[in-house]
Structure formats: structure tokens, C-alpha cells
Enzyme design. Structure first.
Site, PDB file in Angstrom:
ATOM      1  N   LYS A   2      -2.445 -32.938  25.684  1.00 61.04           N
ATOM      2  CA  LYS A   2      -3.470 -32.104  25.056  1.00 61.04           C
ATOM      3  C   LYS A   2      -4.579 -32.979  24.440  1.00 61.04           C
ATOM      4  O   LYS A   2      -4.420 -34.204  24.338  1.00 61.04           O
ATOM      5  CB  LYS A   2      -2.809 -31.211  23.996  1.00 61.04           C
ATOM      6  N   ASN A  48       0.078 -30.600  19.037  1.00 60.87           N
ATOM      7  CA  ASN A  48       1.451 -31.022  19.340  1.00 60.87           C
ATOM      8  C   ASN A  48       1.549 -31.833  20.635  1.00 60.87           C
ATOM      9  O   ASN A  48       2.576 -31.842  21.298  1.00 60.87           O
ATOM     10  CB  ASN A  48       2.416 -29.829  19.304  1.00 60.87           C
TER      11      ASN A  48
HETATM   12  P1  RTP Z   1       3.016 -25.144  25.206  1.00 56.99           P
HETATM   13  O1  RTP Z   1       2.893 -23.822  25.947  1.00 56.99           O
HETATM   14  O2  RTP Z   1       1.698 -25.666  24.717  1.00 56.99           O
HETATM   15  O3  RTP Z   1       3.780 -26.163  26.017  1.00 56.99           O
HETATM   16  O4  RTP Z   1       3.899 -24.914  23.898  1.00 56.99           O
HETATM   17  P2  RTP Z   1       5.270 -24.132  23.777  1.00 56.99           P
HETATM   18  O5  RTP Z   1       5.666 -23.547  25.108  1.00 56.99           O
HETATM   19  O6  RTP Z   1       6.229 -25.037  23.105  1.00 56.99           O
HETATM   20  O7  RTP Z   1       4.879 -22.979  22.772  1.00 56.99           O
HETATM   21  P3  RTP Z   1       4.190 -21.575  23.063  1.00 56.99           P
HETATM   22  O8  RTP Z   1       4.984 -20.545  22.361  1.00 56.99           O
HETATM   23  O9  RTP Z   1       3.943 -21.396  24.541  1.00 56.99           O
HETATM   24  O10 RTP Z   1       2.803 -21.708  22.308  1.00 56.99           O
HETATM   25  C1  RTP Z   1       1.687 -22.318  22.932  1.00 56.99           C
HETATM   26  C2  RTP Z   1       0.967 -23.168  21.916  1.00 56.99           C
HETATM   27  O11 RTP Z   1       0.370 -22.332  20.946  1.00 56.99           O
HETATM   28  C3  RTP Z   1       0.375 -22.969  19.679  1.00 56.99           C
HETATM   29  N1  RTP Z   1       1.059 -22.106  18.731  1.00 56.99           N
HETATM   30  N2  RTP Z   1       0.597 -21.878  17.539  1.00 56.99           N
HETATM   31  N3  RTP Z   1       0.245 -20.888  14.909  1.00 56.99           N
HETATM   32  C4  RTP Z   1       1.309 -20.533  15.593  1.00 56.99           C
HETATM   33  O12 RTP Z   1       2.165 -19.826  15.134  1.00 56.99           O
HETATM   34  C5  RTP Z   1       1.456 -21.038  16.955  1.00 56.99           C
HETATM   35  N4  RTP Z   1       2.452 -20.765  17.770  1.00 56.99           N
HETATM   36  C6  RTP Z   1       2.188 -21.441  18.916  1.00 56.99           C
HETATM   37  C7  RTP Z   1       1.089 -24.295  19.847  1.00 56.99           C
HETATM   38  O13 RTP Z   1       0.113 -25.321  19.992  1.00 56.99           O
HETATM   39  C8  RTP Z   1       1.857 -24.137  21.142  1.00 56.99           C
HETATM   40  O14 RTP Z   1       2.027 -25.367  21.791  1.00 56.99           O
END
Ligand code: RTP
Ligand code: MG
Length: 147
Positions: A9, A112
Site C-alpha cells: 500500500k 497497514n
Molecule cells: P485488505 O483488504 O486491505 O487486505 O485488508 P483486510 O482484508 O485485512 O481487511 P478488510 O476488512 O478487507 O478491510 C480493508 C481495509 O480497510 C481498512 N479498514 N479500516 N476503520 C476501520 O474500522 C477499518 N476497517 C478496515 C483497513 O486498511 C483494511 O486493510
């Protein structure tokens, strides 16, 4: 052989972590089959993160991922989708275990460091969204049969 889509990112690019991230997956034994630097457009960001469009953080997520260049990759290997997610660690870097990419380098929820596909369906969708078939190579590592 399974493939996944990973992306350093904008925070990871700014902090010179591309090499660190690539190195971890190489050392694990996975195979890099495609990669490129790109600036993610608003449209591409909204499609990529479409599953989150109703979430309160969607605007912040799109504005962060379009804030600077990213390094997009396709990696290949046995069970690479789930293994890469383990190596990335939990979404919130403050909850991610030491030894994981987010646990070692992440600062806060939006910054992240890395994105990784979370299922075979999303891997297929995201690879097709970011790469043409001609940008991916399929090859055997002939130097060693150990991994
Ligand atoms: P990614 O898609 O980026 O690999 O991350 P992930 O699967 O671990 O998490 P996801 O639930 O798909 O969330 C995508 C990205 O959104 C941001 N986020 N912010 N403020 C909040 O509560 C929140 N929740 C998620 C994070 O940057 C996450 O990587
Ligand atoms: Mg996700």
C-alpha cells in the site's frame, strides 16, 4: 497451483518496504509471477474495495489507497492465499502478532502496509482487475526442488 494478489500500500511504498515484503514471500518459497508499480485511480480503488462500499471507512480507504503509488503483485504457490494472509497478520496492526508484516511494520488501521486477497474468488477477481494475462509469467524454479 494457487495464485493470490498482494499489494504494498502507499504507506509501505513511502517507507521503502517493497523489498522487505517481496523478500519475505521469496524466502517462504512462493513464486512471483507478476508485479508493477501503479497509481490506483479512484475508479479502480472503488471497484477493488467494492465489498466495503457501505462501510463508514470506505471514503477514507479509497482516499488512502489513491494517495500515492502502490506495488501490485501476483504470487503463486501451495495454499498461497491463506498463507499470505497469515504472513500479513491481522488487519489492525496493533493486534497483529510480531513476526507478521503488519505486526512488524504497521502503524494504524488504514496504514497497514499490505493488501492480500482473502479467498480464491477474490484472488481471481483482483488478479484480473489489476493484471492482463500477458503481464503474468508461469515458470518452474529449476534450481531447487526443495520448496
Ligand atoms: P485488505 O483488504 O486491505 O487486505 O485488508 P483486510 O482484508 O485485512 O481487511 P478488510 O476488512 O478487507 O478491510 C480493508 C481495509 O480497510 C481498512 N479498514 N479500516 N476503520 C476501520 O474500522 C477499518 N476497517 C478496515 C483497513 O486498511 C483494511 O486493510
Ligand atoms: Mg480485505
Amino acid at each position: 497451483m494457487e495464485r493470490t494478489f498482494l499489494m504494498v500500500k502507499p504507506d509501505g511504498v513511502q517507507r521503502n518496504l517493497i523489498g522487505e515484503v517481496v523478500s519475505r514471500f521469496e524466502r517462504k518459497g512462493f513464486t512471483l509471477v507478476g508485479s508493477k508499480m501503479l497509481a490506483v485511480s479512484k475508479g479502480l480503488a472503488e471497484t477493488h474495495y467494492g465489498e466495503h462500499k457501505e462501510k463508514p471507512f470506505f471514503g477514507e480507504l479509497v482516499s488512502f489507497i489513491t494517495s500515492g503509488p502502490v506495488f501490485a503483485m501476483v504470487w503463486e504457490g501451495e495454499n498461497v492465499i491463506a498463507e499470505a494472509r497469515k504472513m500479513m497478520g491481522k488487519t489492525n496492526p496493533q493486534e497483529a502478532a510480531p513476526g507478521t508484516i503488519r505486526g512488524d511494520f504497521g502503524v494504524q488501521m488504514s496504514m497497514n502496509v499490505i493488501h492480500g486477497s482473502d479467498s480464491p474468488d477474490s484472488a481471481k477477481r483482483e488478479i484480473e482487475l489489476f493484471f492482463n494475462e500477458s503481464e503474468l509469467v508461469s515458470y518452474e524454479k529449476t534450481i531447487s526442488t526443495w520448496v
